[in-house]
Design an enzyme around this catalytic site. Structure first.
Site, PDB file in Angstrom:
ATOM      1  N   ARG A 103     -21.680 -26.744 -37.276  1.00 15.08           N
ATOM      2  CA  ARG A 103     -20.570 -26.866 -36.676  1.00 15.08           C
ATOM      3  C   ARG A 103     -20.254 -25.455 -35.794  1.00 15.08           C
ATOM      4  NH1 ARG A 103     -14.529 -27.655 -39.109  1.00 15.08           N
ATOM      5  NH2 ARG A 103     -14.957 -25.834 -40.324  1.00 15.08           N
ATOM      6  N   THR A 107     -15.999 -23.787 -30.870  1.00 13.04           N
ATOM      7  CA  THR A 107     -15.592 -25.149 -30.496  1.00 13.04           C
ATOM      8  C   THR A 107     -15.294 -26.363 -31.311  1.00 13.04           C
ATOM      9  OG1 THR A 107     -17.831 -25.814 -30.282  1.00 13.04           O
ATOM     10  CG2 THR A 107     -17.054 -24.379 -28.434  1.00 13.04           C
ATOM     11  N   ASP A 203     -15.024 -23.194 -48.059  1.00 11.17           N
ATOM     12  CA  ASP A 203     -16.189 -23.668 -47.476  1.00 11.17           C
ATOM     13  C   ASP A 203     -17.190 -24.274 -48.354  1.00 11.17           C
ATOM     14  OD1 ASP A 203     -18.971 -23.200 -46.471  1.00 11.17           O
ATOM     15  OD2 ASP A 203     -18.159 -22.334 -44.568  1.00 11.17           O
ATOM     16  N   ASP A 206     -20.543 -22.407 -48.679  1.00  9.63           N
ATOM     17  CA  ASP A 206     -20.524 -21.311 -49.505  1.00  9.63           C
ATOM     18  C   ASP A 206     -20.420 -21.224 -50.928  1.00  9.63           C
ATOM     19  OD1 ASP A 206     -20.857 -20.084 -46.815  1.00  9.63           O
ATOM     20  OD2 ASP A 206     -18.921 -19.412 -46.837  1.00  9.63           O
TER      21      ASP A 206
END
Ligand code: URA
Length: 212
Positions: A103, A107, A203, A206
């Site tokens: 991703r 954007t 995340d 992560d």
């Protein structure tokens, strides 16, 4: 598209520990694994089976075996990889195809950077593993990729979903003939301006792999 939020106290408990910022990577990986197995049980309710005559030590009967072609499990790299073992525990004879999607953090658009999947997925039930249904862009692109290759039934397993992502996914799949189900442990409150699920768990990649 059908959304199935699995309501079970063990699912909620494991998810709460996952959300906690003090949970370390080894615990996060183990709980993801356990949680996915619980979600997989719900997600495979419609897995196709064929009748199979067998003989027990007491006599003949007819049971069922998983139908051919085998289901295809598709983890979306990177974070979906942390969900693979939990899924394969329930479907050990499934095949596994890989889809690498990233991703763009500005954007929020998803693009494919790697794939290892059969060219022809006709007649295949596919189980897509993607922990975070955030904007829905990655999952929509993955589902389109699979249906373009002929997949005729798709179930996505996500640890968490955001309402915006569910709406976007529904719009992105508008007109698609193939049935799509999303199975998740929770539908959270919203997305923040960075595209993170709130309250979410941060995340997922992560936290699984211990790198930021
Ligand atoms: N991806 C993640 O890992 N976490 C989010 O909250 C959103 C997308």
């Amino acid at each position: 598209m059908r959304l199935h939020v699995v309501n079970h106290p063990l699912v909620s408990h494991k998810l709460t520990v996952l959300r906690d910022e003090d949970t370390d990577s080894p615990t996060f990986r183990r709980l993801t694994d356990e949680l996915v197995t619980l979600l997989a049980y719900e997600a495979t309710r419609e897995v196709r089976v064929d009748p199979r005559p067998i003989t027990t030590p007491v006599g003949p009967t007819t049971g069922v075996y998983l139908a051919q072609p085998k289901p295809m499990v598709v983890p979306i790299l990177r974070a979906g990889l942390g969900m693979l073992d939990g899924m394969m525990r329930l479907l050990p004879t499934a095949e596994v195809g890989f889809l690498g999607m990233v991703r763009n953090e500005e954007t929020l658009e998803a693009s494919t950077y790697a794939e290892r999947l059969p060219e022809d997925l006709s007649g295949r039930q596919c189980y897509v593993l993607d922990p975070m249904l955030a904007t829905g862009g990655t999952l929509a692109a993955a589902i389109r990729f699979l249906t373009d290759r002929g997949a005729d039934d798709i179930t996505a397993i996500c640890l968490l979903a955001a309402p915006e992502g569910v709406d976007n996914l529904e719009k992105a799949l508008d007109g698609l003939e193939v049935p799509v189900t999303v199975v998740t442990a929770a539908l959270d409150e919203k997305l923040n301006d960075k595209g993170y699920i709130v309250p979410g768990l941060g995340d997922a990649g992560d936290r699984l792999y211990g790198v930021a």
